[in-house]
Each structure stands twice: as structure tokens, then as C-alpha cells.
Design an enzyme around this catalytic site. Structure first.
Site, short mmCIF file in Angstrom:
data_model
loop_
_atom_site.label_atom_id
_atom_site.label_comp_id
_atom_site.label_asym_id
_atom_site.label_seq_id
_atom_site.Cartn_x
_atom_site.Cartn_y
_atom_site.Cartn_z
N GLY A 247 0.84 -1.20 0.00
CA GLY A 247 0.00 0.00 0.00
C GLY A 247 0.86 1.24 0.00
O GLY A 247 2.09 1.15 0.08
N LYS A 248 0.20 2.38 -0.08
CA LYS A 248 0.93 3.65 -0.10
C LYS A 248 1.83 3.79 1.11
O LYS A 248 2.86 4.44 1.05
CB LYS A 248 -0.06 4.81 -0.09
CG LYS A 248 -0.60 5.17 -1.45
CD LYS A 248 -1.31 6.51 -1.37
CE LYS A 248 -2.30 6.66 -2.51
NZ LYS A 248 -3.01 7.92 -2.50
N ARG A 249 1.41 3.22 2.23
CA ARG A 249 2.15 3.45 3.47
C ARG A 249 3.32 2.51 3.69
O ARG A 249 4.00 2.58 4.70
CB ARG A 249 1.19 3.37 4.67
CG ARG A 249 0.66 4.75 5.03
CD ARG A 249 -0.38 4.68 6.11
NE ARG A 249 -1.71 4.64 5.54
CZ ARG A 249 -2.67 3.84 5.95
NH1 ARG A 249 -2.46 3.01 6.93
NH2 ARG A 249 -3.86 3.88 5.37
#
Ligand code: GLU
Length: 481
Positions: A247-249
Site C-alpha cells: 500500500g501507499k504506506r
């Protein structure tokens, strides 16, 4: 055999995730390998997630990677328009067919009521299936502002996914899914089926997250009398640790950010193509031509592929070297605009090329040029602490360091032919003369001329810096002690 037609169907939401791009690479490779067509279709029916400029970003990224599309925005084609928002008439035509056949119905049930049904199910701990709450009297007319749902006829399905193998699903996997939303736009579930059909797509390649909805798609194909395309589920890309999707994180940047950091398109393509696919050999570096030749659906892996930024950067370093070694210094230099430190502004192309030639094999990304080459363009600040805390120099007294600098200065002053070989000779002579280890003497000289954490081979560094700069820097350090 039909011509192979594949597609990449991104939603213009602004951020180009690593996984999105991989979903473009595989269909591109399959199409090229089979002299087929690769279509770009923009799935812009979710008006809430739409981001201005996102389509341009997608196009730009594909072009950067060399994934030219045969049909789609900019290039046109026989199956346009290629923006779903411009294809509403097509979806309405098909929805009318389904309504007329009694396989779709308009459903005015308000969202609050649907939410109530959902809650009821979750309290009873049973799966929520809308078809169990379907209105008693069905409305087969189209009305503005009223969603249209599929009228499912749940059954067992068997199919083969080109990656995941034989699949089976029971009736519980099918529901009265929404086909047309309240705003008149189709859902992804409906629109992609119509578009893939009308565009003659033979292989639907997309993330495995769509696998669980596939029984609904099969039901739609059947209800519309459409022949199923080959279904290809691409494995998840997993975060660097654990078992969740990237994911983006998770520290993975967007493709745009990597590009801005100086990751080469060849490396990005190579890395992503190998994230979930390999040809069964140990080969790691592939050109586009090799990928087109060797790609095969059978060798796409079923299990998630772990994202590894270190590997991407390693591969980028390999590509930087490869371009320099195979295509020449100029070829690499032409890619470096915007990556040099500000201090390089006033220097000639010729000098920068020389700097590049000694440093290129240390670069992981082109943006490393910014931090790794500053001292070639401007005198570094003298940092005596850096000298004294160096692990090889710590043991020496200041006086000893001063002596070493003095003999270095006098030896290098007498080097007439300032080029790498004579410099190496002079440095070797210094080693014998001072009875120091290379790690000791060379660390001292290297730090004194660069005050950088590391630099290329010393003779090459001195060669590029030139005689007068080298001597001036050594003298300045000697004076500061
Ligand atoms: N628009 C969908 C997405 O961006 C595409 C899925 C597909 O390839 O069918 O996830």
C-alpha cells in the site's frame, strides 16, 4: 486463431501505484509477442475519485516505459471512444437488452434500507446477499436517477484462470450486483464486460483482487450471450514485510516519484516485469525485446510477489552501468539533466562527462549525482573532525597527519603527466615511502580532497579534479591542522 488483443484499463485517480503499472506491462508483452493489439482504456466512471490530469500522467508513464498502445486516447482506433465516460450510450444499449430479457431490474430501494438489510445479516452472522432482499415486484423499465441491478440466477461455475488454474465457485458467490448507478454511470463490474467485448479483448489481465467477483462476471457473460475471454489474474504485490498487499504506506513510492529520483525506465520495466514472473532461469536483467520474447502466461506466479525496493535500486544501478558500458558515456549523460548538484551549473559538459565516467558505477539512482559529486564542482568545507574520527586515521597524531600531507603534496607536485596511470604510480610510491597501508594513506588523501563519505578510485578522482585543485585542497587542509 484470433488476433490477441489485450488492454490496460486504469482509473484516473492520480497516483500510479507500482501494481498498476505491472498490470500494463504483462498485457503489453503478450500483445507484442503475438503481433496483437494493446489497448489503453480509461475507466473514469467513478466521478468521486476522478482527478484532473491523471489521464495525462498515465499516458506519460506508459510512454516513458515504452508501452505504446495501439488503440486508445491520443492514437484513436476502431473501437473508441476509449474513455468510459464517453461510452454511456453503449452501456445503455446493453442494459436495455438485459431489462427486456428480464435479467436486470430498476431498483429504487434507498441506501438506508439496504444498510438495514446489511446490518440484519451481520447481526445474524450470515453473509449479506442483496438478492435475498430483492423487491417482490420487479421493475424492468429504465428510470432516470434509479440504479439498475442484475437479476442473478446463482449456480455453480467452473472456469480456468490462466494463472490460478481451474477454479470453482458456488451459488453463494453471485448476487444482484449494481450495473448502472443512480448517476447513470455504469459500475466497473458492468462497464468492463461491455468494453472488453466491444473492443475484442481476448485476454483480460488484471489484479487477483478481481478473482472473487469473477462468478458475477461469468453470469453476466452468460446473460448477454458473450463468449468469455481468457481470464488472467495477476498475483498481489506484497508489502516488504508481512502478508499484506503493498500500500501507499509501505514505503513504496509512486512510479512518478521513482522516475523523479532518477530510476531509469529500463530498470523500472525490468523490475516490475520480474515482480511475479520469471522465465525459469537465473536471468535478472531483461531488455524490452527479451521480455517480449520470453514472457509467458504460464510462468506468472500464483503467490504474491514481494516488493523489494533494494532490489529495484540494485537493478537500476545495473542499468546505469549497462547503458554507460554498452551505449557510451554520452548515452548515460543524456539522461542526467536535472540530477546534477547546483554547483555543477557553471561547468562544461565535457567536465561533467568526466565526472560521470568515474562515478557512474557507484550510482544507484541518477539523483545520487546530487550528493555524490558536489566536491568535483566546489571546494568542500574542511571538516577536521571527519579526518580525525576516520577509523584509519584515528590512531595517528595530528603531526603525523601533517607529515603525510606534506610528503603527498611534494610527491604529487612533481607528477608531470597528470593522468590515472602516473597518479597511481605516484600513490604507490608514497605507500612504500611512508610505510602506510592503502586504507590509511588513501583515506587521508581522499577525505582531504573531497570531505565526502566516499569517492571513486583515488587516482581517478585526482585525475578529474586536476593538479592545481588537488594541491590547493591538500595545502588548505595541511594549513588548517
Ligand atoms: N479500472 C480498474 C482498476 O484501475 C481496472 C481493472 C481491470 O483491469 O479490469 O483497477
Amino acid at each position: 486463431m484470433n488476433k490477441v488483443v489485450t488492454r490496460f484499463a486504469p482509473s484516473p485517480t492520480g497516483y500510479i501505484h507500482i501494481g498498476n503499472v505491472r498490470s500494463a506491462i504483462y498485457p503489453y508483452l503478450l500483445a507484442r509477442q503475438n503481433d496483437g493489439d494493446f489497448i489503453l482504456r480509461i475507466e473514469d466512471t467513478d466521478r468521486e475519485r476522478y482527478v484532473d490530469g491523471a489521464t495525462e500522467l498515465i499516458e506519460d508513464t506508459l510512454q516513458w516505459l515504452g508501452l505504446e498502445w495501439d488503440e486508445g486516447p491520443e492514437v484513436g482506433g476502431d473501437h473508441g471512444p476509449y474513455f468510459q465516460s464517453e461510452r454511456l450510450g453503449h452501456y445503455h444499449e446493453y442494459i436495455k437488452k438485459l431489462l427486456a430479457a428480464g435479467r436486470a431490474y430498476s431498483d429504487p430501494t434507498p441506501p438506508e434500507v439496504i444498510e438495514k438489510y446489511r446490518k440484519e445479516c451481520s447481526e445474524k452472522k450470515i453473509p449479506f446477499l442483496y438478492r435475498n432482499f430483492r423487491p417482490e415486484k420487479l421493475d424492468f423499465e429504465l428510470h432516470e436517477g434509479v440504479p439498475v441491478r442484475f437479476l442473478s440466477e446463482p449456480k455453480e461455475y467452473d472456469w480456468v484462470d490462466a494463472v490460478m488454474g481451474p477454479m470453482h465457485a458456488g451459488p453463494e458467490t453471485q448476487d444482484d450486483i449494481i450495473l448502472i448507478k443512480k448517476d447513470g454511470f455504469p459500475t466497473y463490474n458492468f462497464a468492463h464486460i461491455i468494453d472488453d467485448t466491444e473492443m475484442g479483448v481476448t485476454h483480460v489481465m488484471r489484479g487477483v483482487e478481481y478473482l472473487s467477483s469473477t462468478p458475477n462476471y461469468l453470469a453476466l457473460y452468460d446473460a448477454l450471450g458473450i463468449k468469455r475471454p481468457v481470464l488472467v489474474s495477476l498475483p498481489h504485490i506484497l508489502a516488504p514485510t508481512g502478508n499484506k498487499k503493498l500500500g501507499k504506506r509501505d514505503g513504496a513510492k509512486s512510479v512518478t516519484e521513482y522516475r523523479n529520483d532518477g530510476v531509469l525506465h529500463e530498470a523500472m520495466l525490468n523490475y516490475l516485469a520480474c515482480l511475479g514472473w520469471n522465465d525459469g532461469t537465473e536471468q535478472e536483467i531483461y531488455t524490452m525485446e527479451e521480455l517480449i520474447k520470453k514472457f509467458s502466461l504460464e510462468k506468472i506466479q500464483k503467490s504474491g510477489a514481494r516488493y523489494d525496493e533494494t532490489k529495484l535500486l540494485w537493478m537500476n544501478g545495473q542499468w546505469i552501468r549497462r547503458i554507460f558500458d554498452n551505449n557510451g558515456a554520452e548515452a548515460l549523460y543524456n539522461r542526467t539533466a536535472g540530477f546534477w548538484p547546483e554547483s555543477a551549473d557553471n561547468y562544461s559538459e565535457e567536465y561533467r562527462l568526466r565526472v560521470l565516467s568515474v562515478i557512474y558505477d557507484r550510482l544507484k539512482t541518477l539523483s545520487d549525482l546530487g550528493s555524490m559529486t558536489d566536491y568535483f564542482f566546489k571546494d568542500p568545507e574542511i571538516d577536521t573532525d571527519m579526518l580525525k574520527s576516520n577509523k584509519f586515521l584515528k590512531k595517528m597524531s595530528e603531526a603525523e597527519i601533517e607529515d603525510l600531507l606534506k610528503i603527498t603534496i611534494s610527491t604529487l607536485s612533481s607528477v608531470e603527466n597528470w593522468e590515472p596511470d602516473s597518479l597511481q604510480e605516484a600513490l604507490n610510491w608514497l605507500l612504500t615511502e611512508t610505510d602506510k597501508k592503502p586504507a590509511e594513506l588513501f583515506s587521508l588523501i581522499r577525505i582531504a580532497v573531497s570531505f565526502a563519505p566516499f569517492s571513486p578510485a583515488l587516482n581517478l578522482t585526482l585525475d578529474v579534479l586536476g593538479k592545481s585543485v588537488t594541491l590547493a585542497r591538500l595545502n588548505a587542509v595541511a594549513r588548517s591542522l
